[in-house]
Design a protein around this motif. Structure first.
Motif, PDB file in Angstrom:
ATOM      1  N   ALA A 336     -15.629 148.699  -6.632  1.00  0.00           N
ATOM      2  CA  ALA A 336     -15.030 147.905  -5.543  1.00  0.00           C
ATOM      3  C   ALA A 336     -13.930 148.143  -3.970  1.00  0.00           C
ATOM      4  O   ALA A 336     -14.596 148.101  -2.958  1.00  0.00           O
ATOM      5  CB  ALA A 336     -14.438 146.804  -6.269  1.00  0.00           C
ATOM      6  N   VAL A 337     -13.589 148.868  -4.338  1.00  0.00           N
ATOM      7  CA  VAL A 337     -12.328 149.552  -3.841  1.00  0.00           C
ATOM      8  C   VAL A 337     -12.812 150.242  -2.315  1.00  0.00           C
ATOM      9  O   VAL A 337     -12.957 149.927  -1.076  1.00  0.00           O
ATOM     10  CB  VAL A 337     -10.793 150.110  -4.340  1.00  0.00           C
ATOM     11  CG1 VAL A 337      -9.819 150.397  -3.003  1.00  0.00           C
ATOM     12  CG2 VAL A 337     -10.157 148.714  -4.934  1.00  0.00           C
ATOM     13  N   PRO A 338     -13.475 151.277  -2.578  1.00  0.00           N
ATOM     14  CA  PRO A 338     -14.044 152.196  -1.731  1.00  0.00           C
ATOM     15  C   PRO A 338     -15.787 151.295  -0.679  1.00  0.00           C
ATOM     16  O   PRO A 338     -15.916 151.893   0.091  1.00  0.00           O
ATOM     17  CB  PRO A 338     -15.428 153.406  -2.732  1.00  0.00           C
ATOM     18  CG  PRO A 338     -14.324 153.150  -3.738  1.00  0.00           C
ATOM     19  CD  PRO A 338     -13.669 151.686  -4.304  1.00  0.00           C
ATOM     20  N   VAL A 339     -16.230 150.387  -1.874  1.00  0.00           N
ATOM     21  CA  VAL A 339     -17.126 149.687  -1.209  1.00  0.00           C
ATOM     22  C   VAL A 339     -16.663 148.815  -0.104  1.00  0.00           C
ATOM     23  O   VAL A 339     -17.228 148.458   0.851  1.00  0.00           O
ATOM     24  CB  VAL A 339     -17.790 148.850  -2.059  1.00  0.00           C
ATOM     25  CG1 VAL A 339     -19.091 147.572  -1.435  1.00  0.00           C
ATOM     26  CG2 VAL A 339     -19.130 149.559  -2.855  1.00  0.00           C
ATOM     27  N   ALA A 340     -15.669 148.280  -0.455  1.00  0.00           N
ATOM     28  CA  ALA A 340     -14.448 147.473   0.327  1.00  0.00           C
ATOM     29  C   ALA A 340     -14.215 148.769   1.732  1.00  0.00           C
ATOM     30  O   ALA A 340     -15.141 147.571   3.095  1.00  0.00           O
ATOM     31  CB  ALA A 340     -13.180 146.602  -0.377  1.00  0.00           C
ATOM     32  N   ALA A 341     -13.328 149.376   1.227  1.00  0.00           N
ATOM     33  CA  ALA A 341     -13.305 150.361   2.776  1.00  0.00           C
ATOM     34  C   ALA A 341     -14.564 150.236   3.256  1.00  0.00           C
ATOM     35  O   ALA A 341     -14.317 150.742   5.006  1.00  0.00           O
ATOM     36  CB  ALA A 341     -12.170 151.616   1.938  1.00  0.00           C
ATOM     37  N   ALA A 342     -15.256 151.010   3.100  1.00  0.00           N
ATOM     38  CA  ALA A 342     -16.829 151.031   3.939  1.00  0.00           C
ATOM     39  C   ALA A 342     -17.227 150.071   4.403  1.00  0.00           C
ATOM     40  O   ALA A 342     -17.350 150.347   5.419  1.00  0.00           O
ATOM     41  CB  ALA A 342     -17.669 151.663   2.708  1.00  0.00           C
ATOM     42  N   LEU A 343     -17.256 148.866   4.065  1.00  0.00           N
ATOM     43  CA  LEU A 343     -18.022 147.936   4.421  1.00  0.00           C
ATOM     44  C   LEU A 343     -16.990 147.269   5.905  1.00  0.00           C
ATOM     45  O   LEU A 343     -17.898 146.833   6.387  1.00  0.00           O
ATOM     46  CB  LEU A 343     -17.895 146.659   3.494  1.00  0.00           C
ATOM     47  CG  LEU A 343     -19.351 146.669   3.118  1.00  0.00           C
ATOM     48  CD1 LEU A 343     -18.912 145.408   1.806  1.00  0.00           C
ATOM     49  CD2 LEU A 343     -20.124 147.025   3.562  1.00  0.00           C
ATOM     50  N   GLY A 344     -15.213 147.502   5.232  1.00  0.00           N
ATOM     51  CA  GLY A 344     -14.247 147.469   6.430  1.00  0.00           C
ATOM     52  C   GLY A 344     -14.635 147.568   7.966  1.00  0.00           C
ATOM     53  O   GLY A 344     -14.907 148.036   8.990  1.00  0.00           O
ATOM     54  N   VAL A 345     -14.839 149.404   7.775  1.00  0.00           N
ATOM     55  CA  VAL A 345     -14.998 150.827   8.594  1.00  0.00           C
ATOM     56  C   VAL A 345     -16.420 149.470   9.376  1.00  0.00           C
ATOM     57  O   VAL A 345     -16.331 150.059  10.635  1.00  0.00           O
ATOM     58  CB  VAL A 345     -15.306 151.571   8.187  1.00  0.00           C
ATOM     59  CG1 VAL A 345     -15.259 152.780   9.092  1.00  0.00           C
ATOM     60  CG2 VAL A 345     -13.619 152.031   7.122  1.00  0.00           C
ATOM     61  N   LEU A 346     -17.743 149.291   8.343  1.00  0.00           N
ATOM     62  CA  LEU A 346     -18.721 149.177   8.773  1.00  0.00           C
ATOM     63  C   LEU A 346     -18.553 148.285   9.874  1.00  0.00           C
ATOM     64  O   LEU A 346     -19.257 148.077  10.751  1.00  0.00           O
ATOM     65  CB  LEU A 346     -20.228 149.340   8.251  1.00  0.00           C
ATOM     66  CG  LEU A 346     -20.344 150.999   7.403  1.00  0.00           C
ATOM     67  CD1 LEU A 346     -21.043 150.628   6.617  1.00  0.00           C
ATOM     68  CD2 LEU A 346     -20.805 151.604   8.633  1.00  0.00           C
ATOM     69  N   ALA A 347     -17.937 147.389   9.478  1.00  0.00           N
ATOM     70  CA  ALA A 347     -17.702 146.144  10.444  1.00  0.00           C
ATOM     71  C   ALA A 347     -16.725 146.180  11.549  1.00  0.00           C
ATOM     72  O   ALA A 347     -17.351 145.842  12.294  1.00  0.00           O
ATOM     73  CB  ALA A 347     -17.452 145.166   9.246  1.00  0.00           C
TER      74      ALA A 347
END
Length: 373
Positions: A336-347
């Motif tokens: 969850a945390v890695p994906v949240a970080a990745a999605l935040g950067v992509l957003a």
């Protein structure tokens, strides 16, 4: 000839769907490998630091493995048994508090009758509160007492059903050891396989994701450890019963901003009210411990260790933990945390591209027409 954007989106979308299906289907099978990869990712900077001191990669990883084993054995012999014992005693204490609630309600009714005699006459049903509450709390207390002795063992047994002893003691360390040994080679190999057209952009996004994730996980993990030690030691010094386990809970939950201090503070102050009732100085001391912890976290630890530019908002983090935990179970909580970080950067990348595009800015002709109009 480069593939059209629509074709590229189809291929990458299909790859993402396959990855999510594999995570859901494999479930616990992939769990030790994800844990091992997480450990290797967290420890890679330490291995790099040892290499800068002149040690080879093999010697660096071997030294870290020995230090990790010593730490694990120390925790197993000293810290974990104390946590389990205090947690079981805490459950028993809560059961005792619930059991004594009818007596406290009876004393409150006597006080109300003596102080406000008209209240009981106006609300005759108030006399039934004691009997109703007594019956309800007796059943609750009985259930808690029946399970008090086995609650912690049951929780550990349930955890062991997901992450069994073999995974924790053998597979995860072995996976982490080999991944850490070849981490730089794997990163270089992945870089070679990037599509050449988008390689610079992907590298930049990967660096930003790594910076965000490393700042949050490593920094917030250090904050959790420091605050957990502080809360446990301070609560023990003021003599609060179960202070060690309350401090550990508060420190662990600090991973989610504000939740650790809130849960730990409510639990500690509640225990202090029953233990130090009438001695308000010690109750105030328990409150001051969590207030000072919040001040230290917000003004010293988090700005220094985590930073203000991580970009993982607490609400976004809670949503990611809830959503991925519900869909993928324990594996979902890990990613969850890695994906949240990745999605935040992509957003943020998408918003930046949008604000630089004609869709947002319009064309020069449109600007001129708008100005003339």
């Amino acid at each position: 000839m480069a593939l059209p954007v629509r074709e590229q989106l189809k291929y990458w979308g299909a790859a993402l769907v396959v990855l999510l299906v594999l995570l859901w289907w494999l479930g616990d099978v992939i769990l030790p490998f994800l844990l091992g990869a997480a450990v290797a990712y967290l420890l890679d900077p330490v291995a790099d630091r040892f290499e800068t001191l002149g040690l080879s990669r093999v010697v660096s990883v071997a030294l870290m493995t020995v230090l990790g084993l010593i730490l694990f054995i120390t925790l197993s012999l000293l810290v974990i048994p104390t946590l389990v014992t205090q947690a079981a005693s805490l459950v028993e204490r809560i059961a005792s508090i619930i059991e004594s609630a009818p007596e406290n309600v009876a004393r409150l009714q006597v006080w109300l009758s003596g102080t406000f005699p008209g209240l009981v006459e106006r609300f005759p049903d108030i006399g039934d509160i004691e009997q109703t509450l007594s019956r309800s709390l007796t059943s609750v207390t009985g259930a808690i007492r029946e399970r008090a002795g086995t609650l912690i063992e049951g929780a550990l047994a349930s955890f062991s059903g997901i992450v069994n002893a073999l995974v924790l003691l053998v597979i995860v360390p072995v996976v982490a050891f080999y991944l850490l040994l070849d981490w730089d080679k794997m990163v270089a190999r992945i870089d070679e396989l990037l599509p050449r057209e988008h390689a610079p952009t992907i590298r930049e996004l990967a660096r930003e994701i790594d910076r965000t994730l490393a700042s949050f996980v490593r920094g917030q993990g250090t904050v959790c450890l420091i605050l957990g030690i502080y809360y446990a030691a301070a609560l023990a010094l003021v003599g609060l019963q179960f202070g060690f386990v309350v401090g550990a809970i508060a420190g662990f939950l600090t991973f989610i901003p504000y939740v650790g201090a809130l849960v730990g503070g409510v639990l500690a102050i509640g225990l202090a009210l029953f233990q130090f009732w009438g001695d308000w100085l010690w109750i105030l001391a328990v409150w001051a411990i969590f207030q000072s912890g919040q001040f230290i976290e917000g003004n010293i630890l988090t700005p220094k260790l985590v930073g203000s530019s991580v970009g993982l908002h607490p609400v976004w983090l809670l949503f990611a933990l809830s959503a991925f935990g519900a869909v993928f179970g324990f594996v979902g909580l890990l990613i969850a945390v890695p994906v949240a970080a990745a999605l935040g950067v992509l957003a943020r990348f998408g918003v930046h591209r949008y604000t630089d595009s004609p869709l947002y800015r319009g064309t020069a002709e449109d600007d001129g027409e708008g100005h003339d109009g």
